[in-house]
Motif scaffolding. Structure first.
Motif, PDB file in Angstrom:
ATOM      1  N   PRO A   1      -4.981  20.530  -9.007  1.00  0.00           N
ATOM      2  CA  PRO A   1      -6.080  19.565  -9.479  1.00  0.00           C
ATOM      3  C   PRO A   1      -6.161  18.015  -8.708  1.00  0.00           C
ATOM      4  CG  PRO A   1      -4.682  19.450 -11.001  1.00  0.00           C
ATOM      5  CD  PRO A   1      -4.109  21.021 -10.400  1.00  0.00           C
ATOM      6  N   HIS A   2      -5.782  18.690  -8.161  1.00  0.00           N
ATOM      7  CA  HIS A   2      -5.169  17.098  -6.526  1.00  0.00           C
ATOM      8  C   HIS A   2      -6.499  18.022  -5.858  1.00  0.00           C
ATOM      9  CE1 HIS A   2      -1.312  15.746  -7.662  1.00  0.00           C
ATOM     10  NE2 HIS A   2      -1.983  15.508  -8.699  1.00  0.00           N
ATOM     11  N   TYR A   3      -7.154  19.171  -5.928  1.00  0.00           N
ATOM     12  CA  TYR A   3      -8.467  19.654  -4.342  1.00  0.00           C
ATOM     13  C   TYR A   3      -8.335  18.835  -4.508  1.00  0.00           C
ATOM     14  CZ  TYR A   3     -11.622  22.287  -2.896  1.00  0.00           C
ATOM     15  OH  TYR A   3     -13.518  22.603  -2.032  1.00  0.00           O
ATOM     16  N   ALA A   4      -9.638  17.634  -4.587  1.00  0.00           N
ATOM     17  CA  ALA A   4     -10.762  16.562  -5.027  1.00  0.00           C
ATOM     18  C   ALA A   4      -9.452  15.762  -3.920  1.00  0.00           C
ATOM     19  CB  ALA A   4     -11.715  16.129  -5.672  1.00  0.00           C
ATOM     20  N   LEU A   5      -8.499  15.246  -3.643  1.00  0.00           N
ATOM     21  CA  LEU A   5      -7.709  14.366  -3.537  1.00  0.00           C
ATOM     22  C   LEU A   5      -6.983  14.114  -2.203  1.00  0.00           C
ATOM     23  CD1 LEU A   5      -6.336  13.547  -7.108  1.00  0.00           C
ATOM     24  CD2 LEU A   5      -8.602  12.587  -6.416  1.00  0.00           C
ATOM     25  N   ILE A   6      -6.854  15.314  -1.796  1.00  0.00           N
ATOM     26  CA  ILE A   6      -6.681  15.419  -0.555  1.00  0.00           C
ATOM     27  C   ILE A   6      -6.678  16.946  -0.123  1.00  0.00           C
ATOM     28  CG2 ILE A   6      -3.638  15.836  -0.956  1.00  0.00           C
ATOM     29  CD1 ILE A   6      -3.396  13.811   1.504  1.00  0.00           C
ATOM     30  N   PRO A   7      -6.745  16.910   1.092  1.00  0.00           N
ATOM     31  CA  PRO A   7      -7.170  18.741   2.047  1.00  0.00           C
ATOM     32  C   PRO A   7      -5.538  19.354   2.266  1.00  0.00           C
ATOM     33  CG  PRO A   7      -7.720  17.164   3.519  1.00  0.00           C
ATOM     34  CD  PRO A   7      -6.966  16.025   2.100  1.00  0.00           C
ATOM     35  N   PRO A   8      -5.296  20.409   2.047  1.00  0.00           N
ATOM     36  CA  PRO A   8      -4.755  21.366   2.367  1.00  0.00           C
ATOM     37  C   PRO A   8      -3.342  20.571   3.119  1.00  0.00           C
ATOM     38  CG  PRO A   8      -5.624  22.423   2.250  1.00  0.00           C
ATOM     39  CD  PRO A   8      -6.852  21.305   1.883  1.00  0.00           C
ATOM     40  N   HIS A   9      -1.930  20.634   3.001  1.00  0.00           N
ATOM     41  CA  HIS A   9      -1.100  19.919   3.798  1.00  0.00           C
ATOM     42  C   HIS A   9       0.494  20.413   3.347  1.00  0.00           C
ATOM     43  CE1 HIS A   9      -0.822  17.412   0.578  1.00  0.00           C
ATOM     44  NE2 HIS A   9       0.057  17.361   0.388  1.00  0.00           N
ATOM     45  N   ILE A  10       1.274  19.447   4.650  1.00  0.00           N
ATOM     46  CA  ILE A  10       2.932  20.327   4.528  1.00  0.00           C
ATOM     47  C   ILE A  10       3.104  18.906   4.557  1.00  0.00           C
ATOM     48  CG2 ILE A  10       4.960  20.639   5.562  1.00  0.00           C
ATOM     49  CD1 ILE A  10       2.862  23.028   7.401  1.00  0.00           C
ATOM     50  N   THR A  11       4.066  18.567   3.137  1.00  0.00           N
ATOM     51  CA  THR A  11       4.448  16.708   3.380  1.00  0.00           C
ATOM     52  C   THR A  11       5.882  16.746   3.948  1.00  0.00           C
ATOM     53  OG1 THR A  11       3.270  17.203   1.122  1.00  0.00           O
ATOM     54  CG2 THR A  11       5.098  15.483   1.903  1.00  0.00           C
TER      55      THR A  11
ATOM     56  N   MET B   1       0.650  -1.011  -0.106  1.00  0.00           N
ATOM     57  CA  MET B   1       0.168  -0.091   0.067  1.00  0.00           C
ATOM     58  C   MET B   1       0.966   1.097  -0.532  1.00  0.00           C
ATOM     59  SD  MET B   1      -3.407   0.791   2.196  1.00  0.00           S
ATOM     60  CE  MET B   1      -3.710  -0.590   2.597  1.00  0.00           C
ATOM     61  N   LYS B   2       0.213   2.054  -0.562  1.00  0.00           N
ATOM     62  CA  LYS B   2       1.394   3.403  -0.850  1.00  0.00           C
ATOM     63  C   LYS B   2       0.603   4.437   0.820  1.00  0.00           C
ATOM     64  CE  LYS B   2       2.103   5.534  -4.859  1.00  0.00           C
ATOM     65  NZ  LYS B   2       1.999   6.026  -6.248  1.00  0.00           N
ATOM     66  N   TYR B   3       1.601   5.318   1.308  1.00  0.00           N
ATOM     67  CA  TYR B   3       1.803   5.840   2.136  1.00  0.00           C
ATOM     68  C   TYR B   3       2.307   7.363   2.481  1.00  0.00           C
ATOM     69  CZ  TYR B   3       0.115   0.942   4.510  1.00  0.00           C
ATOM     70  OH  TYR B   3       0.006   0.045   4.872  1.00  0.00           O
ATOM     71  N   GLY B   4       2.328   7.869   3.394  1.00  0.00           N
ATOM     72  CA  GLY B   4       2.579   9.707   3.403  1.00  0.00           C
ATOM     73  C   GLY B   4       2.553   9.514   4.800  1.00  0.00           C
ATOM     74  N   ILE B   5       3.916  10.943   5.186  1.00  0.00           N
ATOM     75  CA  ILE B   5       2.820  11.596   6.436  1.00  0.00           C
ATOM     76  C   ILE B   5       2.999  12.759   6.494  1.00  0.00           C
ATOM     77  CG2 ILE B   5       4.407  11.842   8.507  1.00  0.00           C
ATOM     78  CD1 ILE B   5       6.342   9.196   8.165  1.00  0.00           C
ATOM     79  N   ILE B   6       2.205  13.250   6.965  1.00  0.00           N
ATOM     80  CA  ILE B   6       2.131  14.464   6.730  1.00  0.00           C
ATOM     81  C   ILE B   6       1.291  15.647   8.168  1.00  0.00           C
ATOM     82  CG2 ILE B   6       1.094  14.109   4.018  1.00  0.00           C
ATOM     83  CD1 ILE B   6      -1.569  14.768   4.461  1.00  0.00           C
ATOM     84  N   ILE B   7       1.620  16.639   7.995  1.00  0.00           N
ATOM     85  CA  ILE B   7       0.734  18.016   8.752  1.00  0.00           C
ATOM     86  C   ILE B   7      -0.955  18.274   7.490  1.00  0.00           C
ATOM     87  CG2 ILE B   7       0.389  19.919  10.259  1.00  0.00           C
ATOM     88  CD1 ILE B   7       3.788  19.127  10.102  1.00  0.00           C
ATOM     89  N   PHE B   8      -1.487  18.436   8.476  1.00  0.00           N
ATOM     90  CA  PHE B   8      -2.832  18.381   7.633  1.00  0.00           C
ATOM     91  C   PHE B   8      -3.196  20.109   9.348  1.00  0.00           C
ATOM     92  CE2 PHE B   8      -4.963  14.852   6.930  1.00  0.00           C
ATOM     93  CZ  PHE B   8      -4.893  14.637   5.736  1.00  0.00           C
ATOM     94  N   PRO B   9      -2.771  21.570   8.323  1.00  0.00           N
ATOM     95  CA  PRO B   9      -2.858  22.716   9.277  1.00  0.00           C
ATOM     96  C   PRO B   9      -4.273  22.991   9.880  1.00  0.00           C
ATOM     97  CG  PRO B   9      -2.714  23.087   6.835  1.00  0.00           C
ATOM     98  CD  PRO B   9      -2.418  22.005   7.093  1.00  0.00           C
ATOM     99  N   THR B  10      -4.680  24.584  10.272  1.00  0.00           N
ATOM    100  CA  THR B  10      -6.367  24.508  10.884  1.00  0.00           C
ATOM    101  C   THR B  10      -6.910  24.825  10.109  1.00  0.00           C
ATOM    102  OG1 THR B  10      -5.245  26.428  11.967  1.00  0.00           O
ATOM    103  CG2 THR B  10      -5.147  24.938  13.496  1.00  0.00           C
ATOM    104  N   LYS B  11      -8.109  24.263  10.287  1.00  0.00           N
ATOM    105  CA  LYS B  11      -9.454  24.557   9.038  1.00  0.00           C
ATOM    106  C   LYS B  11      -8.825  26.594   8.653  1.00  0.00           C
ATOM    107  CE  LYS B  11     -14.074  25.204   8.593  1.00  0.00           C
ATOM    108  NZ  LYS B  11     -14.138  26.164   7.785  1.00  0.00           N
ATOM    109  N   LYS B  12      -8.600  27.792   9.641  1.00  0.00           N
ATOM    110  CA  LYS B  12      -8.299  28.330   8.927  1.00  0.00           C
ATOM    111  C   LYS B  12      -7.304  28.674   7.921  1.00  0.00           C
ATOM    112  CE  LYS B  12      -6.631  33.102  10.163  1.00  0.00           C
ATOM    113  NZ  LYS B  12      -5.576  33.838  11.173  1.00  0.00           N
ATOM    114  N   VAL B  13      -6.741  27.836   8.354  1.00  0.00           N
ATOM    115  CA  VAL B  13      -5.436  27.873   7.113  1.00  0.00           C
ATOM    116  C   VAL B  13      -6.081  27.186   5.438  1.00  0.00           C
ATOM    117  CG1 VAL B  13      -2.996  27.191   6.372  1.00  0.00           C
ATOM    118  CG2 VAL B  13      -3.173  28.557   8.702  1.00  0.00           C
ATOM    119  N   GLN B  14      -6.232  26.325   6.064  1.00  0.00           N
ATOM    120  CA  GLN B  14      -7.354  24.906   4.850  1.00  0.00           C
ATOM    121  C   GLN B  14      -8.047  26.148   4.002  1.00  0.00           C
ATOM    122  OE1 GLN B  14      -8.272  21.045   5.414  1.00  0.00           O
ATOM    123  NE2 GLN B  14      -7.178  20.920   6.905  1.00  0.00           N
TER     124      GLN B  14
END
Length: 172
Positions: free
Chosen positions: A26-36, A1-14
């Protein structure tokens, strides 16, 4: 399986990032805003169980910290990606380095530039217009980081949380 490690910022930043991502990413629907923190990597169940133990330890040893986002930047000319630049800070760099040592796969392709993508895969002309406009914006966001997430990719290409690791939560 494919994994990644990220930080999701708070709702305000998202919300700030998504206001732009809806239109330019184009990746908008695939994952919320994040720091990889760690690019995608393949792992079997046994390996991921070992890495989860490591991530729990790393999270327990990490104190929450604040990040600053003060401008829009770009990876051009390498790619036409535009992002919110997360100001470099030692705690974030230390966390990144811990997730790239020991049992973790060494899959680092680029040097670590903490950021939240807001536009990508733009044509050259569109990139020039969008970046020209966005770099004039006065961006001043502060966010508290107190956790990171292990995510995995679904068959449809979207990403979802496998486990969340809260900083300093419990002693191992």
């Amino acid at each position: 399986m494919k994994y990644g490690i990220i930080i999701f910022p708070t709702k305000k930043v998202q919300d700030e990032a998504n206001a732009l991502r809806k239109r330019y990413d184009p990746h908008y629907a695939l994952i919320p805003p994040h720091i990889t923190l760690k690019e995608s990597f393949e792992a079997d169940d046994e390996t991921i169980d070992e890495l989860i133990t490591e991530m729990k330890y790393i999270a327990n040893e990490t104190e929450p910290f604040k990040i600053q986002i003060n401008k829009v930047s770009t990876f051009a000319p390498v790619t036409n990606t535009i992002y919110f630049k997360v100001e470099p800070m030692q705690q974030l760099t230390d966390l990144y380095e811990k997730l790239h040592s020991g049992k973790f796969p060494d899959n680092q392709q680029y040097s670590f530039v903490p950021h939240i993508t807001i536009a990508q895969k733009l044509s050259h002309d569109e990139y020039s217009d969008v970046f020209g406009s966005l770099r004039m914006r006065d961006i001043k966001l502060e966010d508290e980081v107190d956790r990171f997430q292990l995510v995995y990719q679904l068959d449809n290409g979207s990403w979802t949380v496998y486990e969340t690791f809260v900083f300093g939560k419990e002693k191992v």
